[in-house]
Design an enzyme around this catalytic site. Structure first.
Site, PDB file in Angstrom:
ATOM      1  N   THR A   1     -28.750  79.282  45.240  1.00 58.31           N
ATOM      2  CA  THR A   1     -27.268  78.576  44.730  1.00 58.31           C
ATOM      3  C   THR A   1     -26.436  79.838  44.478  1.00 58.31           C
ATOM      4  O   THR A   1     -26.519  81.078  44.855  1.00 58.31           O
ATOM      5  CB  THR A   1     -27.513  78.129  43.013  1.00 58.31           C
ATOM      6  OG1 THR A   1     -28.125  79.188  42.260  1.00 58.31           O
ATOM      7  CG2 THR A   1     -28.691  76.999  43.054  1.00 58.31           C
ATOM      8  N   HIS A  13     -29.317  77.171  31.088  1.00 59.03           N
ATOM      9  CA  HIS A  13     -30.407  77.738  31.771  1.00 59.03           C
ATOM     10  C   HIS A  13     -30.787  79.001  31.156  1.00 59.03           C
ATOM     11  O   HIS A  13     -30.187  79.549  30.146  1.00 59.03           O
ATOM     12  CB  HIS A  13     -29.976  77.925  33.182  1.00 59.03           C
ATOM     13  CG  HIS A  13     -29.759  76.826  34.197  1.00 59.03           C
ATOM     14  ND1 HIS A  13     -28.552  76.142  34.461  1.00 59.03           N
ATOM     15  CD2 HIS A  13     -30.704  76.597  35.112  1.00 59.03           C
ATOM     16  CE1 HIS A  13     -29.012  75.288  35.210  1.00 59.03           C
ATOM     17  NE2 HIS A  13     -30.293  75.110  35.771  1.00 59.03           N
ATOM     18  N   HIS A  14     -31.880  79.510  31.529  1.00 60.61           N
ATOM     19  CA  HIS A  14     -32.274  80.678  31.032  1.00 60.61           C
ATOM     20  C   HIS A  14     -31.401  82.040  30.883  1.00 60.61           C
ATOM     21  O   HIS A  14     -30.471  81.889  31.871  1.00 60.61           O
ATOM     22  CB  HIS A  14     -33.622  81.270  31.761  1.00 60.61           C
ATOM     23  CG  HIS A  14     -33.471  81.107  33.250  1.00 60.61           C
ATOM     24  ND1 HIS A  14     -33.044  82.180  33.824  1.00 60.61           N
ATOM     25  CD2 HIS A  14     -33.530  80.301  34.595  1.00 60.61           C
ATOM     26  CE1 HIS A  14     -32.988  82.105  35.116  1.00 60.61           C
ATOM     27  NE2 HIS A  14     -33.243  80.886  35.578  1.00 60.61           N
ATOM     28  N   LYS A  43     -30.146  83.762  34.651  1.00 65.07           N
ATOM     29  CA  LYS A  43     -29.361  83.265  35.555  1.00 65.07           C
ATOM     30  C   LYS A  43     -28.042  83.783  36.058  1.00 65.07           C
ATOM     31  O   LYS A  43     -27.242  83.911  34.969  1.00 65.07           O
ATOM     32  CB  LYS A  43     -29.196  81.451  35.403  1.00 65.07           C
ATOM     33  CG  LYS A  43     -28.666  80.705  36.576  1.00 65.07           C
ATOM     34  CD  LYS A  43     -28.692  79.307  36.256  1.00 65.07           C
ATOM     35  CE  LYS A  43     -28.032  78.638  37.432  1.00 65.07           C
ATOM     36  NZ  LYS A  43     -28.734  79.026  38.709  1.00 65.07           N
TER      37      LYS A  43
END
Length: 266
Positions: A99, A154-155, A158
């Site tokens: 990504t 998200h964590h 990221k």
């Protein structure tokens, strides 16, 4: 199909090796680590914790060029482009789950796909890709009367924001509504922003703890709100999807494909 996994000692790499080992119709052909890694030469299965597989980890693609048919890459944009060029040169397929690619980097990847088959998707989860189909249907039916907001979590590790999945969700909704996401996206709000415009698509981002990945799209109007949500609880869901894509690529002509193609959702 013989599969190569790059970043084999990382979190995602270990899940990918495990998923390849468990899947039918594919086998692990190669595992690649960072040059200089102390694990080079170790058995890839033992690195992933699934027992010996008879595949020794190597430092680069050139060391295993004859050992795989398709590469699965969840690395970084710059490295992914290098790997894609290598695969095109050697007539190998590639599955890209990386990504954070810029428009220029995506264009470069599309150029690579002229010479070899590529599956590129910001999210390899079967559930997420079904969700994309549902979002397109919802947007087409609800139209401009409903405000659209996309919330993703998200964590803490990221590095890109919003997530590639959230952006793809925005693109799908915008396309269904006849909009250009680059023109209507709003990324976070602060201060006296004024009332939202009718056609903007808002993005909100959360980074915390060990959240694997959560995405919710709101369609809201006076009197009601529809929420379409996907929650991932394990990276294995991404790994299984990537392995499914790798298997699907067998015999495919050069070209750019996505998970909608793999799942026959188009």
């Amino acid at each position: 199909m013989r599969v190569a996994v790059i970043g084999a000692s990382g979190r995602m790499g270990k899940f990918l090796i495990t998923a390849v080992q468990a899947a039918e119709g594919v086998s692990l052909g190669a595992a690649i680590l960072k040059p200089g890694s102390s694990l080079i030469g170790a058995d890839a299965g033992e690195i992933a914790g699934v027992g010996k597989l008879g595949v020794a980890a190597v430092a680069n693609l050139a060391d295993c060029v004859n050992d795989f048919d398709v590469l699965i890459d969840f690395t970084t944009p710059a490295l992914t482009l290098e790997n894609a060029a290598f695969c095109a040169k050697h007539q190998k397929a590639i599955v890209v789950g990386t990504t954070g690619l810029s428009d220029d980097e995506k264009a470069s990847l599309n150029q690579t796909a002229m010479d070899s088959p590529v599956v590129f998707a910001p999210n390899m989860s079967v559930g997420v890709n079904l969700t994309l189909k549902l979002l397109a249907t919802a947007a087409e039916i609800l139209g401009d009367d409903y405000d659209v907001e996309i919330v993703e979590a998200h964590h803490r590790h990221k590095v890109d924001s919003p997530s590639g999945t959230a952006l793809r969700m925005g693109e799908v909704v915008a396309e269904a509504l006849g909009r250009d996401l680059k023109e209507c996206a709003v990324y976070g709000r602060e201060g006296q922003t004024g009332a939202r415009t009718q056609k903007e698509i808002g993005f909100e981002t959360i980074r915390a703890g060990d959240v694997v990945g959560e995405h919710t799209v709101w369609f809201a109007t006076e009197g009601e709100r529809i929420e379409i949500t996907h929650k991932a609880s394990s990276r294995m869901t991404f790994a299984k999807g990537a392995v499914r894509a790798a298997s699907w690529l067998e015999g495919k002509a050069a070209g750019m494909y996505d998970m909608q193609d793999v799942l026959d959702l188009k």
